[in-house]
Design a protein around this motif. Structure first.
Motif, PDB file in Angstrom:
ATOM      1  N   ILE A 199      37.118  39.527  49.361  1.00 41.09           N
ATOM      2  CA  ILE A 199      36.553  39.933  50.373  1.00 41.09           C
ATOM      3  C   ILE A 199      36.664  41.477  50.102  1.00 41.09           C
ATOM      4  O   ILE A 199      37.873  41.870  49.622  1.00 41.09           O
ATOM      5  N   PRO A 200      35.600  42.522  50.128  1.00 38.64           N
ATOM      6  CA  PRO A 200      35.920  43.743  50.173  1.00 38.64           C
ATOM      7  C   PRO A 200      36.470  44.349  51.352  1.00 38.64           C
ATOM      8  O   PRO A 200      36.623  43.770  52.299  1.00 38.64           O
ATOM      9  N   TRP A 201      36.648  45.693  51.255  1.00 39.56           N
ATOM     10  CA  TRP A 201      37.377  46.332  52.454  1.00 39.56           C
ATOM     11  C   TRP A 201      36.274  47.108  53.385  1.00 39.56           C
ATOM     12  O   TRP A 201      37.095  47.471  54.487  1.00 39.56           O
TER      13      TRP A 201
ATOM     14  N   LYS B 145      41.006  35.884  49.770  1.00 35.43           N
ATOM     15  CA  LYS B 145      41.698  36.854  49.232  1.00 35.43           C
ATOM     16  C   LYS B 145      41.133  38.281  49.891  1.00 35.43           C
ATOM     17  O   LYS B 145      40.020  38.829  49.306  1.00 35.43           O
TER      18      LYS B 145
ATOM     19  N   GLU C 177      43.064  44.763  49.488  1.00 38.16           N
ATOM     20  CA  GLU C 177      44.159  45.096  49.693  1.00 38.16           C
ATOM     21  C   GLU C 177      44.246  46.506  50.677  1.00 38.16           C
ATOM     22  O   GLU C 177      45.100  46.842  51.433  1.00 38.16           O
TER      23      GLU C 177
ATOM     24  N   TYR D 209      46.814  42.568  45.382  1.00 40.17           N
ATOM     25  CA  TYR D 209      46.043  43.332  44.645  1.00 40.17           C
ATOM     26  C   TYR D 209      45.202  42.539  43.814  1.00 40.17           C
ATOM     27  O   TYR D 209      45.366  41.397  43.466  1.00 40.17           O
ATOM     28  N   GLY D 210      43.847  43.007  43.619  1.00 44.61           N
ATOM     29  CA  GLY D 210      42.753  42.340  43.272  1.00 44.61           C
ATOM     30  C   GLY D 210      43.277  41.627  41.636  1.00 44.61           C
ATOM     31  O   GLY D 210      42.992  40.589  41.271  1.00 44.61           O
ATOM     32  N   PRO D 211      43.866  42.697  40.561  1.00 45.54           N
ATOM     33  CA  PRO D 211      44.052  42.020  39.385  1.00 45.54           C
ATOM     34  C   PRO D 211      45.245  41.058  39.464  1.00 45.54           C
ATOM     35  O   PRO D 211      45.237  40.187  38.453  1.00 45.54           O
TER      36      PRO D 211
ATOM     37  N   GLY E  96      43.699  38.366  43.326  1.00 43.89           N
ATOM     38  CA  GLY E  96      42.278  38.126  43.315  1.00 43.89           C
ATOM     39  C   GLY E  96      41.945  37.303  41.959  1.00 43.89           C
ATOM     40  O   GLY E  96      41.314  36.186  41.750  1.00 43.89           O
ATOM     41  N   ALA E  97      42.553  38.038  40.916  1.00 44.78           N
ATOM     42  CA  ALA E  97      42.029  37.200  39.542  1.00 44.78           C
ATOM     43  C   ALA E  97      42.360  35.970  39.283  1.00 44.78           C
ATOM     44  O   ALA E  97      41.790  35.121  38.742  1.00 44.78           O
TER      45      ALA E  97
ATOM     46  N   PHE F 259      31.949  36.240  45.903  1.00 46.91           N
ATOM     47  CA  PHE F 259      32.686  37.286  45.821  1.00 46.91           C
ATOM     48  C   PHE F 259      31.556  38.392  46.563  1.00 46.91           C
ATOM     49  O   PHE F 259      30.454  38.490  46.037  1.00 46.91           O
ATOM     50  N   THR F 260      32.400  39.394  47.193  1.00 47.17           N
ATOM     51  CA  THR F 260      31.386  40.574  47.599  1.00 47.17           C
ATOM     52  C   THR F 260      32.438  41.842  46.870  1.00 47.17           C
ATOM     53  O   THR F 260      33.345  41.814  47.348  1.00 47.17           O
ATOM     54  N   GLY F 261      31.665  42.726  46.369  1.00 51.39           N
ATOM     55  CA  GLY F 261      32.301  43.751  45.997  1.00 51.39           C
ATOM     56  C   GLY F 261      31.685  44.551  44.842  1.00 51.39           C
ATOM     57  O   GLY F 261      30.363  44.561  44.898  1.00 51.39           O
TER      58      GLY F 261
ATOM     59  N   THR G 163      33.957  44.548  39.241  1.00 51.52           N
ATOM     60  CA  THR G 163      34.733  43.534  39.613  1.00 51.52           C
ATOM     61  C   THR G 163      34.001  42.009  39.734  1.00 51.52           C
ATOM     62  O   THR G 163      34.672  41.057  39.324  1.00 51.52           O
TER      63      THR G 163
ATOM     64  N   VAL H 134      34.963  38.609  37.968  1.00 54.19           N
ATOM     65  CA  VAL H 134      35.107  37.215  38.724  1.00 54.19           C
ATOM     66  C   VAL H 134      33.843  36.138  38.110  1.00 54.19           C
ATOM     67  O   VAL H 134      34.355  34.991  37.887  1.00 54.19           O
TER      68      VAL H 134
ATOM     69  N   LYS I  32      41.127  57.544  46.580  1.00 58.50           N
ATOM     70  CA  LYS I  32      40.212  57.035  45.330  1.00 58.50           C
ATOM     71  C   LYS I  32      39.023  56.996  45.577  1.00 58.50           C
ATOM     72  O   LYS I  32      38.035  57.398  44.624  1.00 58.50           O
TER      73      LYS I  32
HETATM   74  P1  ADP Z   1      36.951  48.643  45.166  1.00 55.02           P
HETATM   75  O1  ADP Z   1      37.016  49.282  43.556  1.00 55.02           O
HETATM   76  O2  ADP Z   1      36.235  49.394  45.802  1.00 55.02           O
HETATM   77  O3  ADP Z   1      38.145  48.221  45.664  1.00 55.02           O
HETATM   78  P2  ADP Z   1      36.283  46.043  44.120  1.00 55.02           P
HETATM   79  O4  ADP Z   1      35.044  45.380  43.975  1.00 55.02           O
HETATM   80  O5  ADP Z   1      37.407  46.217  43.067  1.00 55.02           O
HETATM   81  O6  ADP Z   1      36.236  47.422  44.792  1.00 55.02           O
HETATM   82  O7  ADP Z   1      36.970  45.078  45.500  1.00 55.02           O
HETATM   83  C1  ADP Z   1      36.651  44.066  46.070  1.00 55.02           C
HETATM   84  C2  ADP Z   1      37.728  42.736  46.112  1.00 55.02           C
HETATM   85  O8  ADP Z   1      37.818  42.300  44.783  1.00 55.02           O
HETATM   86  C3  ADP Z   1      39.064  43.372  46.782  1.00 55.02           C
HETATM   87  O9  ADP Z   1      39.594  42.130  47.500  1.00 55.02           O
HETATM   88  C4  ADP Z   1      39.999  43.218  45.462  1.00 55.02           C
HETATM   89  O10 ADP Z   1      41.008  43.150  45.551  1.00 55.02           O
HETATM   90  C5  ADP Z   1      39.103  42.168  44.551  1.00 55.02           C
HETATM   91  N1  ADP Z   1      39.431  42.441  43.108  1.00 55.02           N
HETATM   92  C6  ADP Z   1      39.695  43.624  42.302  1.00 55.02           C
HETATM   93  N2  ADP Z   1      40.044  43.312  41.190  1.00 55.02           N
HETATM   94  C7  ADP Z   1      39.886  42.060  41.101  1.00 55.02           C
HETATM   95  C8  ADP Z   1      39.843  41.077  39.848  1.00 55.02           C
HETATM   96  N3  ADP Z   1      40.074  41.497  38.528  1.00 55.02           N
HETATM   97  N4  ADP Z   1      39.764  39.788  40.019  1.00 55.02           N
HETATM   98  C9  ADP Z   1      39.520  39.554  41.167  1.00 55.02           C
HETATM   99  N5  ADP Z   1      39.350  39.968  42.520  1.00 55.02           N
HETATM  100  C10 ADP Z   1      39.582  41.492  42.105  1.00 55.02           C
END
Ligand code: ADP
Length: 494
Positions: A160-162, A186, A189, A218-220, A223-224, A237-239, A243, A247, A340
Motif C-alpha cells: 500500500i502507498p502512503w 505492507k 513507512e 521499509y519497502g526494500p 515489502g520486497a 501493488f499500488t505505488g 517500485t 514487485v 523527499k
Molecule cells: P514512494 O517512492 O513514493 O514511497 P513507492 O512506490 O516506492 O512510492 O512505495 C509504495 C509502497 O511500496 C510502499 O509501501 C513502499 O514501502 C513499498 N516499496 C518500496 N520499495 C519496495 C520494494 N523494493 N519492494 C516492495 N515494496 C516496496
C-alpha cells in the motif's frame, strides 16, 4: 471546495489507539524481530506521531505463516458468515470513522474530507461474499456433469502507498477476505498508522486472528520480501512505476499473479464549448486535492487554443485563493508527505523552467512561520508546456498543473493520449456528440464527462490503461480477481 477541519477534533491520542512499535501478526501485536523502529511524523509539523516496527523478511515470514495457518478455516467458513463479519467490520469502522479520518489526516497531512468512507467500501464488497459462483458446463456424454468452482488463492499480499492508505487497504482487504483468502498488508513507512488501525478494527469485528495481518517496515526490507515468500499466492501493488516494476519482477520469480496500479498523468480536456464556471473549480480541486498526491490527479490541462489565455488567468486567480496549511486549520491543501517528495516536486518545477515552460503562479515553498516545519509547496501552474516536456510526461505527484493547447479535436486526442500513462481523464464540453466521440477514443481506465473522477459512482472500476497498470479494484468483479477457477468433472458411469 469543501472545507472541513476546524469543526473536527484536531487531537488524537495515537498511543491510546495503537500499541507503540508493534505490528499485527496472527492477531498479536509484536515488535520487529530486530527490535528496531521507524518514527512516523506529521508532515505539516514533523511532530512524531508514533513508532512502527522496522520489519524485515523474518517478520514477513511470521505474518505469511500466520496467514497460512488461518487460511483453511477461513476458506471453509460459510461465505454468508464471511459476509456477516465484513458487515460487522463495516459497523466497527463506522463507529470509529472519526478516528480513522483523523489518523489519516495526521499522518498524510491532508485536510479532513469528512468521516471515513471505508465502511461503505466494506459494505459494497460484503454483499458479494456469498455470490461467488461457478458454472455448469456442457458435456460430451449425458453421464457426466462438468462445473467450475471459484476458489480463493490462499495467502495474498498487498503493498500500500502512503497517499490514501485507509481506502486503499480496504480496497484490497475486502475482496481478498470476502473470497476466502487471508492477507498480509505492507503499508508505506511514511503513513502506516491508519492501516494498523484497520487491522485492529478487523480483529475487533470478530474477523479471526491471522486473516488480516499488517507488517510494517521499509519497502526494500519488508515489502520486497512479500512477493518472494513461497506461501504468497497473489499480490496487489499500488505505488510508483519503478517500485511496481520491482514487485512484478519478484512476482515473475515466484510465478504468481498480481494487479498493479501505478499512477497517471491524467488529462483534463477542455473544449471550446465547455462551461468554464463549472470546470474551473473542478480543475483546481483535481490537482490540489491531497496536494496532488493522488494517482488520478488531473495534472495536464489540454485546452482549446482560443480559451487558453482567459482560462489560465482564471485558474491563476483560483490557485492564489487555495488555502494551504496544517490540515486542522480551515485549509484546502496540506503539505506533501515528506522532504523527499517536496524535493522531488520542487525539482520538477526547476525542470519545467529549464525546459522553457512559463511559470504562471506558485513555483516554490510558501513563506511564513506556519509553513516552516512542513513539506509545503505552492499550487503551481505552468503555461506554454509542450507535450514532449518532462512536466507533461512524468508523474510529479504534487500540485503542479501543466497547460497544453490544441487546435483541433485530433490534436487534443493526440496530446491527451500522448503519455505512457492512461489512468483517468476528463472532458469538459456541452456537446454530447463530441463528448461521446472523445470518451471512446481516450486511452484511460476512467473518463469523466464534465467531472473529474468517478467519485459518486458506486462500484466504478478503478485501474489503468497502458503503463498505469492493470487489474481493476473497487467494483463488482474485483472479488473474482481474488479467486482461481477450478474445473470439476463428475463421471456418473465410471
Ligand atoms: P514512494 O517512492 O513514493 O514511497 P513507492 O512506490 O516506492 O512510492 O512505495 C509504495 C509502497 O511500496 C510502499 O509501501 C513502499 O514501502 C513499498 N516499496 C518500496 N520499495 C519496495 C520494494 N523494493 N519492494 C516492495 N515494496 C516496496
Amino acid at each position: 471546495m469543501t472545507v472541513t477541519g476546524s469543526e473536527a477534533p484536531t487531537q488524537l491520542d495515537v498511543a491510546a489507539l495503537l500499541p507503540d512499535g508493534a505490528h499485527l501478526i496472527g492477531g498479536e501485536w509484536v515488535p520487529a524481530h530486530g527490535g528496531e523502529t521507524i518514527e512516523v511524523c506529521n508532515p505539516a509539523t514533523q511532530e512524531v506521531l508514533g513508532r512502527i516496527p522496522r520489519g524485515t523478511a523474518a517478520d514477513v515470514d511470521d505474518a505469511v505463516k500466520a496467514a497460512a495457518d488461518a487460511f483453511p478455516a477461513w476458506r471453509d467458513t460459510s461465505p454468508g458468515v464471511r459476509a456477516q463479519l465484513l458487515y460487522r467490520f463495516a459497523d466497527v469502522c463506522r463507529a470509529h470513522a472519526a478516528e480513522l479520518d483523523l489518523l489519516e489526516c495526521l499522518e498524510v497531512g491532508h485536510p479532513s474530507w469528512g468521516p471515513s468512507r471505508i465502511a461503505d467500501q466494506l459494505i459494497y464488497v460484503a454483499g458479494m461474499a456469498d455470490k461467488v459462483t461457478g458454472h455448469t458446463l456442457p458435456t460430451a456424454s449425458p453421464n457426466m456433469i462438468g462445473m467450475t468452482l471459484r476458489e480463493p488463492y490462499g495467502v495474498v499480499g498487498s503493498i500500500i502507498p502512503w497517499n490514501t492508505p485507509g481506502p486503499l487497504m480496504a480496497a484490497d482487504v475486502a475482496p481478498a477476505i470476502a473470497a476466502g483468502n487471508t492477507i498480509v498488508v505492507k503499508p508505506a513507512e511514511d503513513a502506516p498508522l491508519t492501516c494498523l488501525l484497520l487491522g485492529k478494527l478487523a480483529l475487533e469485528a470478530g474477523i479471526p486472528p491471522g486473516v488480516v495481518n499488517v507488517v510494517t517496515g521499509y519497502g526494500p526490507e519488508a515489502g520486497a520480501a512479500l512477493p518472494l515468500h513461497p506461501l504468497v499466492r497473489r499480490m496487489s501493488f499500488t505505488g510508483s512505476p519503478e517500485t511496481g516494476t520491482r514487485v512484478m519482477e519478484a512476482c515473475a520469480r515466484s510465478l504468481i499473479p498480481l494487479h498493479v496500479e501505478l499512477g497517471g498523468k491524467s488529462p483534463q480536456v477542455v473544449l471550446r464549448d465547455a462551461d468554464l464556471d463549472k470546470a474551473i473549480p473542478a480543475i483546481v480541486r483535481g490537482i490540489t486535492f491531497n496536494t496532488g498526491q493522488v494517482c488520478a490527479a488531473g495534472s495536464r490541462l489540454v485546452v482549446d487554443a482560443s480559451l487558453r489565455a482567459p482560462l489560465v488567468e482564471a485558474l491563476a486567480e483560483a490557485f492564489s485563493k487555495v488555502r494551504m496549511g496544517p490540515w486542522h486549520e480551515r485549509v484546502e491543501m496540506g503539505p506533501l508527505i515528506s522532504k523527499k517528495q517536496q524535493d522531488r516536486v520542487l525539482g520538477y518545477i526547476e525542470v519545467g523552467k529549464e525546459q522553457g515552460a512559463r511559470l504562471v503562479t506558485g513555483g516554490g515553498k510558501p513563506s511564513g512561520a506556519k509553513f516552516d516545519k512542513g513539506f509545503f509547496v505552492e499550487p503551481t501552474i505552468f503555461d506554454e508546456v509542450r507535450p514532449d516536456m518532462r512536466i507533461a510526461q512524468e508523474e510529479i505527484f504534487g500540485p503542479v498543473l501543466s497547460v497544453l493547447t490544441y487546435e483541433d479535436e485530433e490534436e487534443a486526442l493526440a496530446i491527451a493520449n500522448g503519455t505512457s500513462y492512461g489512468l483517468v481523464s476528463s472532458i469538459w464540453t456541452s456537446d454530447v456528440g463530441r463528448a461521446v466521440r472523445l470518451a471512446r477514443r481516450i486511452e484511460a481506465g476512467q473518463v469523466g464527462i464534465n467531472t473529474t473522477w468517478s467519485g459518486g459512482v458506486i462500484g466504478s472500476p478503478h485501474g489503468g490503461y497502458k503503463r498505469s497498470g492493470f487489474g481493476r479494484v473497487m467494483h463488482a468483479e474485483t472479488i473474482l480477481e481474488y479467486t482461481q477457477l477450478k474445473s470439476v468433472v463428475i463421471n456418473g458411469n465410471p
